[in-house]
Design a protein around this motif. Structure first.
Motif, short mmCIF file in Angstrom:
data_model
loop_
_atom_site.label_atom_id
_atom_site.label_comp_id
_atom_site.label_asym_id
_atom_site.label_seq_id
_atom_site.Cartn_x
_atom_site.Cartn_y
_atom_site.Cartn_z
N ARG A 112 2.92 -5.13 4.01
CA ARG A 112 3.74 -3.81 3.24
C ARG A 112 5.08 -3.70 4.02
NH1 ARG A 112 -1.53 -3.18 3.14
NH2 ARG A 112 -2.36 -2.17 1.31
N ASP A 116 1.02 0.98 -3.49
CA ASP A 116 -0.39 1.61 -2.92
C ASP A 116 -0.54 3.03 -3.52
OD1 ASP A 116 -1.26 -0.80 -1.69
OD2 ASP A 116 -0.69 0.35 0.28
N ASP A 157 -7.32 -1.96 3.91
CA ASP A 157 -7.46 -2.82 2.99
C ASP A 157 -8.98 -3.59 3.13
OD1 ASP A 157 -4.88 -3.46 1.78
OD2 ASP A 157 -4.39 -4.27 3.60
N GLY A 177 2.39 3.42 -0.22
CA GLY A 177 2.82 2.17 0.51
C GLY A 177 3.10 0.99 -0.69
N ASP A 232 7.11 4.89 2.45
CA ASP A 232 6.63 5.14 1.10
C ASP A 232 7.83 5.84 0.43
OD1 ASP A 232 6.88 7.52 2.42
OD2 ASP A 232 4.61 7.75 2.76
N ARG A 240 3.57 -3.05 -1.18
CA ARG A 240 2.80 -4.31 -0.82
C ARG A 240 4.04 -5.42 -1.15
NH1 ARG A 240 -1.91 -2.64 -2.90
NH2 ARG A 240 -1.75 -4.00 -4.71
#
Length: 442
Positions: A432, A267, A369, A317, A436, A319
């Motif tokens: 996810r 992300d 999303d 992020g 991060d 996924r």
């Protein structure tokens, strides 16, 4: 490319099932040809089969220098608009990388003109104008490129779905990606198949145009070795290097084969310099491609004409899903999901008509999303070994704002019997890792 950015309502009344399916099959040849041209490009969430809406998270403004540079050149106004989402391309235009072409072809009242080309050794952007005598919904159905001898040139390509409103002229761009070992010819022949009101014309338009390599041949790539390992939620990957070209920045990442989860995508992957300036993928073109076993090259905005002192690679992020949840299985007789990653994915319809299979899904999504539509699948198999050709994909926001609807259409190419189940591997999914990352790469 974005390949077909329209969203379509997938609720089809029962009496319309056969016309719905056959209408999709009518498009199979054009779609198959288009995907064949993308065979060396990894299909990302903005490219494979289904459209998605990328949530842009930075404001973009046209560089005053670029606007001043092109404002006095006839026909360049639309180019300014078509690169307004990418400051790297703006800087390339500012540095005299635009080639004015003006080559065209016409047939039966439809013309296609290649106005300009902006390119380097990795990527070619072709800016075009397509006109018709009367107002229609105009689009490009298929593109093929050849060298001057007529030999098919190896490349990857993406383009928008065209104008959704009736008009007699559209101006847009083709994003073309050059193969690693593929040399750019001195002259290219583009065979463009226009579509009028979503119906492809029988005869393609052939446009021959020269390539001025002096515009970019001296602009060598800039490589920043990194080789830093990152671990997020127990999953490891290595940032190998950053390679910078005038049209894009390439970030090479390799995932640990011993990871327990399969990583779909990041992300908001971006590079940030010491001044806070961001280089990201803005949603036009191809977001990434394969790079050998467990390797991916991500395409970001070019920073070729800037000189950052420090660079940080960041993502908001990641996924990813457990590797044992990648496979989805559909019971063909009961028309139910036999295996799914979780309860977010639901099968709402399965249509089996002779050699055609249509399936509809709903996907429950979180707030982050709501404005992203993912490509869930592009290839289908069954338990008796039949082969399938992907024909069409659609996506839309469902009745509930937290639910998306997806539709997929396949044509069976073999006849090995009626299947008891269908299977596919997920292309993407909104689950996810926890965390991060931010890593200094220069």
């Amino acid at each position: 490319m974005q390949e077909d950015n329209q969203t379509v309502d997938q609720q089809v009344a029962l009496p319309l099932i056969d016309p719905y399916i056959r209408n999709g099959i009518h498009q199979a040849k054009q779609l198959q040809q288009k995907r064949r041209r993308m065979r060396w490009v990894r299909l990302g969430s903005g490219l494979a089969a289904c459209s998605f809406l990328l949530a842009l998270f930075f404001s973009i403004k046209l560089s005053p220098a670029v606007a001043a540079y092109v404002s006095h050149i006839p026909g360049m106004e639309k180019l300014v608009e078509l690169i307004s989402d990418d400051r790297g391309l703006q800087r390339a235009a500012e540095n005299d990388m635009v080639q004015n072409i003006g080559a065209s072809a016409s047939h039966n009242g439809v013309s296609f003109t290649i106005d300009q080309v902006l390119m380097d050794q990795k990527r070619m952007l072709v800016f075009y104008t397509m006109k018709a005598k009367e107002k229609h919904k105009l689009s490009v159905s298929n593109v093929e490129l050849f060298d001057s001898s007529g030999k098919n040139w190896e490349y990857g390509i993406s383009w928008s779905s065209g104008d959704l409103h009736e008009t007699n002229v559209i101006r847009d761009r083709l994003d073309i990606y050059v193969g690693e070992m593929n040399e750019v010819p001195e002259v290219l022949i583009a065979k463009i198949t226009p579509a009028i009101d979503s119906v492809a014309l029988d005869t393609p338009l052939s446009v021959t145009f020269p390539i001025d390599k002096t515009k970019y041949i001296s602009l060598d790539e800039k490589v920043y070795p990194v080789m830093k390992q990152v671990e997020v939620d127990g999953q490891r990957f290595t940032i190998e290097q950053i390679a910078v070209f005038p049209t894009q920045t390439e970030v090479s990442i390799r995932f640990d084969p011993d990871n327990t989860k399969h990583v779909f995508d990041f992300d908001q992957l971006r590079l940030v310099d010491e001044k806070g300036q961001t280089f990201a993928f803005w949603g036009n073109g191809v977001p990434y491609r394969d790079n050998g076993p467990n390797g991916v090259v991500y395409h970001l905005e070019s920073m070729y004409f800037v000189q950052p002192e420090k660079l940080y690679l960041k993502a908001s992020g990641i996924r990813a899903i457990d590797k044992d949840k990648l496979q989805v299985v559909i019971d063909a007789k009961q028309q139910t999901l036999e295996k799914a990653p979780d309860s977010q994915l639901q099968l709402t319809a399965l249509r089996q008509n002779e050699d055609v299979v249509g399936m509809d899904f709903t996907l429950a999504v979180q707030e982050q999303d709501l404005h992203r539509h993912y490509s869930l699948l592009s290839e289908l198999t069954d338990d008796v070994g039949n082969e399938y050709e992907h024909v069409q994909s659609t996506s839309s926001v469902g009745n509930k704002k937290t639910t998306h609807s997806y539709g997929y259409l396949f044509k069976r190419k073999t006849n090995k019997g009626a299947p008891s189940s269908y299977q596919f591997t997920l292309n993407n999914y909104p689950v996810r890792l926890l965390g991060d990352f931010s890593v200094q790469v220069k």
